[in-house]
Design an enzyme around this catalytic site. Structure first.
Site, short mmCIF file in Angstrom:
data_model
loop_
_atom_site.label_atom_id
_atom_site.label_comp_id
_atom_site.label_asym_id
_atom_site.label_seq_id
_atom_site.Cartn_x
_atom_site.Cartn_y
_atom_site.Cartn_z
N HIS A 35 0.86 -1.19 0.00
CA HIS A 35 0.00 0.00 0.00
C HIS A 35 0.90 1.24 0.00
O HIS A 35 1.77 1.38 0.88
CB HIS A 35 -0.93 -0.01 1.22
CG HIS A 35 -1.88 -1.17 1.19
ND1 HIS A 35 -2.13 -1.97 2.28
CD2 HIS A 35 -2.63 -1.67 0.17
CE1 HIS A 35 -3.00 -2.92 1.94
NE2 HIS A 35 -3.32 -2.76 0.67
N GLU A 39 1.62 3.59 3.18
CA GLU A 39 2.04 3.00 4.45
C GLU A 39 3.56 3.06 4.49
O GLU A 39 4.26 2.16 3.98
CB GLU A 39 1.48 1.58 4.58
CG GLU A 39 -0.06 1.60 4.63
CD GLU A 39 -0.74 0.23 4.70
OE1 GLU A 39 -1.98 0.20 4.66
OE2 GLU A 39 -0.04 -0.79 4.79
N ARG A 96 -2.98 4.59 -1.33
CA ARG A 96 -2.98 3.15 -1.05
C ARG A 96 -2.75 2.37 -2.35
O ARG A 96 -1.99 1.42 -2.38
CB ARG A 96 -4.33 2.77 -0.44
CG ARG A 96 -4.44 1.31 -0.01
CD ARG A 96 -5.77 1.10 0.72
NE ARG A 96 -6.04 -0.27 1.07
CZ ARG A 96 -5.69 -0.85 2.23
NH1 ARG A 96 -5.00 -0.17 3.12
NH2 ARG A 96 -6.01 -2.10 2.49
N ASN A 139 -3.27 -5.68 -2.58
CA ASN A 139 -3.31 -6.80 -1.65
C ASN A 139 -4.62 -7.61 -1.72
O ASN A 139 -4.94 -8.37 -0.82
CB ASN A 139 -3.07 -6.32 -0.21
CG ASN A 139 -2.48 -7.41 0.66
OD1 ASN A 139 -1.75 -8.28 0.16
ND2 ASN A 139 -2.78 -7.37 1.95
N ARG A 140 -5.35 -7.41 -2.81
CA ARG A 140 -6.52 -8.25 -3.08
C ARG A 140 -6.42 -8.84 -4.49
O ARG A 140 -7.39 -9.35 -5.04
CB ARG A 140 -7.83 -7.44 -2.96
CG ARG A 140 -8.06 -6.78 -1.60
CD ARG A 140 -8.27 -7.77 -0.47
NE ARG A 140 -8.54 -7.07 0.79
CZ ARG A 140 -7.60 -6.60 1.61
NH1 ARG A 140 -6.32 -6.78 1.32
NH2 ARG A 140 -7.93 -5.98 2.73
N HIS A 184 2.97 -3.81 6.64
CA HIS A 184 1.84 -2.88 6.55
C HIS A 184 1.80 -1.99 7.79
O HIS A 184 2.38 -2.32 8.82
CB HIS A 184 0.53 -3.65 6.45
CG HIS A 184 0.36 -4.36 5.15
ND1 HIS A 184 -0.38 -3.85 4.12
CD2 HIS A 184 0.86 -5.54 4.71
CE1 HIS A 184 -0.34 -4.69 3.09
NE2 HIS A 184 0.41 -5.72 3.43
N GLU A 239 1.57 -5.91 10.73
CA GLU A 239 0.69 -4.74 10.72
C GLU A 239 1.03 -3.91 11.95
O GLU A 239 0.87 -4.40 13.07
CB GLU A 239 -0.77 -5.20 10.76
CG GLU A 239 -1.81 -4.16 10.54
CD GLU A 239 -1.99 -3.78 9.07
OE1 GLU A 239 -1.85 -2.60 8.76
OE2 GLU A 239 -2.28 -4.69 8.25
N TYR A 268 -10.41 1.12 5.53
CA TYR A 268 -11.55 0.20 5.58
C TYR A 268 -12.90 0.91 5.55
O TYR A 268 -13.94 0.25 5.49
CB TYR A 268 -11.45 -0.72 6.81
CG TYR A 268 -10.34 -1.75 6.70
CD1 TYR A 268 -9.61 -1.92 5.52
CD2 TYR A 268 -10.01 -2.56 7.78
CE1 TYR A 268 -8.60 -2.87 5.43
CE2 TYR A 268 -8.99 -3.51 7.69
CZ TYR A 268 -8.29 -3.65 6.52
OH TYR A 268 -7.29 -4.59 6.44
#
Lengths: 294, 294
Positions: free
Chosen positions: B14, B17, B56, B63-64, B106, B165, B276
């Site tokens: 991302h 980050e 991001r 990350n998907r 992350h 994370e 999110y």
């Protein structure tokens, strides 16, 4: 002084600063919350396209687009340059809804608490600021003169403009406590204006403590402009706290401390503001001064 | 089990980050820091274009993008879909630099502290996680199964993948303390792998406390999908703390409390993660479970 006839509450000048955006949305749903009998209150979502994409801006920082020469320059055609012209032609001098007072709502990743930013020292604003510090003693007043020839900030288009900067809150998030505190601050401003308009001005102290910005400090960078250090852990979130000569301000990626080499005690603010990495600002150094409000 | 031959440290999956990005940059300047005698360590800046624009992602969340069907779908041509294919063809199964272990770095606006995220319960990863909690008792282990048919996460392309994370840290900023703690965690991982490869595995406890994600909770929203409430001040930054039935979790913009209506104590994480909001997640509810590491 003439009365305030129209006041504008602005959110979303930066599209990823949600506090002001959701306050404006709330006021648009419940306009009675911000209506007062002696003046009109408007709301403005300043940069809706930036909010939509979740960024500070689309093409350029809207809050640097309000120098008069730029507002009259037809060749500037970025999204924000155009947006600035429209906002100016609405709420600025001789605008269709010319306003006397503008409150521009911002948030910061720095621990700014509840800060009122003044770019000019006008008695009306100083008295208003003094009133806000009396309502909430945690309110800080930051006096920061623009570095440009003309004032580029949105709130400069109205006779009495000021910004509210709240933090620490991450971009793209809401912090409920800061949301409610900012809301209370807005109601206090409306109360103050209402009382002033009705010629029963609320009493304020004769002097006001103001943090005056004296200069900005950039991160240490290498030849290509890449940062070489981070805010030192001892300085992180310590906005408005005294920094003494010799105290650490940065920590390099290799763990070396870099100390503050000035010769007097200063009070840094905007420490580790996300949006200022690209502006070459790691913090603003300020000095507290006491100024007369009358 | 076979030895680890190649390990990849990934930052910037991302682009906003910064912790992982600046750690990868550091390791690329000083590769000796991450070289060990029994395996090769590579570094990867996963989404350089997103980092460049301070977001991001460019088109979609990288990350998907790692479901196998997507990696083999030539019609997917977004920047991240293409980037995923290149990364997979390099470090994935039968890749040009096939790696056994991937550490994906992350950061979060939630108070995640130092969290190791596992999407699978493999003994090697559990033992590694157990070792990390013994080195630093503040380390938490989050077990979160993907909700998709196949695992879409970058770290799934290597036999032993996990994410780290860290938070709370605002997007687009560095926090020196978290930077250093993450760096220490990486060295501990390298030490563990080195010892394992040399057949002198570091001793770990037989059981491990893992926070298992049981479901996500969205913000209250209106018919158009707009959020109607914020994380309650009492829950803000309280990741990994017990939440009891009846305790407040949201505060509406009008100041009304919304309580947690479940019937058992849960431990929310990823509370108020900026990224999110658009994914419809206000927090993950987890339950602590004890699992065997051997």
């Amino acid at each position: 002084m003439n009365k305030i006839k129209r006041l504008v509450i602005v959110g979303g000048t930066h599209g990823n600063e949600l506090t002001g955006i959701y306050l404006v949305k709330k006021f648009e749903r419940s306009p009675q919350l911000i209506q007062r009998s002696s003046f009109e209150t408007c709301t403005l979502l300043a940069n809706p396209k930036a909010y939509e994409i979740g960024k500070r801006f689309v093409d350029t920082d809207l809050n640097r687009c309000f120098q008069r020469q730029d507002l009259h320059n037809l060749n500037l055609s970025s999204y924000e340059a155009q947006r600035a012209k429209v906002i100016y032609q609405t709420y600025g001098t001789k605008g269709t809804l010319e306003a006397n007072l503008m409150i521009d709502l911002h948030s910061s990743t720095s621990n700014m608490g509840l800060t009122i930013i003044l770019a000019r020292q006008l008695p009306y604003n100083l008295q208003l600021a003094a009133y806000l510090t009396s309502v909430n003693p945690n309110v800080k007043i930051l006096y920061s003169e623009p570095q440009t020839l003309e004032n580029p900030y949105l709130d400069s288009i109205c006779e009495f403009g000021c910004s509210i900067e709240v933090g620490a809150v991450a971009q793209g998030t809401l912090n409920a406590t800061l949301f409610q505190q900012t809301e209370e601050l807005i109601y206090a401003i409306l109360d103050y204006v209402e009382a002033y308009n009705k010629e029963t001005p609320l009493r304020v102290q004769d002097t006001l403590m103001v943090y005056q910005s004296i200069r900005t400090i950039d991160y240490p960078r290498n030849a290509t402009g890449e940062i070489q250090a981070m805010i030192h852990p001892r300085l992180q979130f310590q906005d408005y706290q005294a920094l003494h000569p010799g105290e650490p301000i940065f920590l390099t990626f290799d763990g070396e401390e870099i100390v503050y080499e000035g010769d007097k005690v200063v009070y840094p603010v905007f420490i580790n503001e996300a949006a200022y990495y690209e502006k070459g600002i790691a913090m603003f150094m300020t000095l507290p001064i006491e100024i007369a409000t009358i």
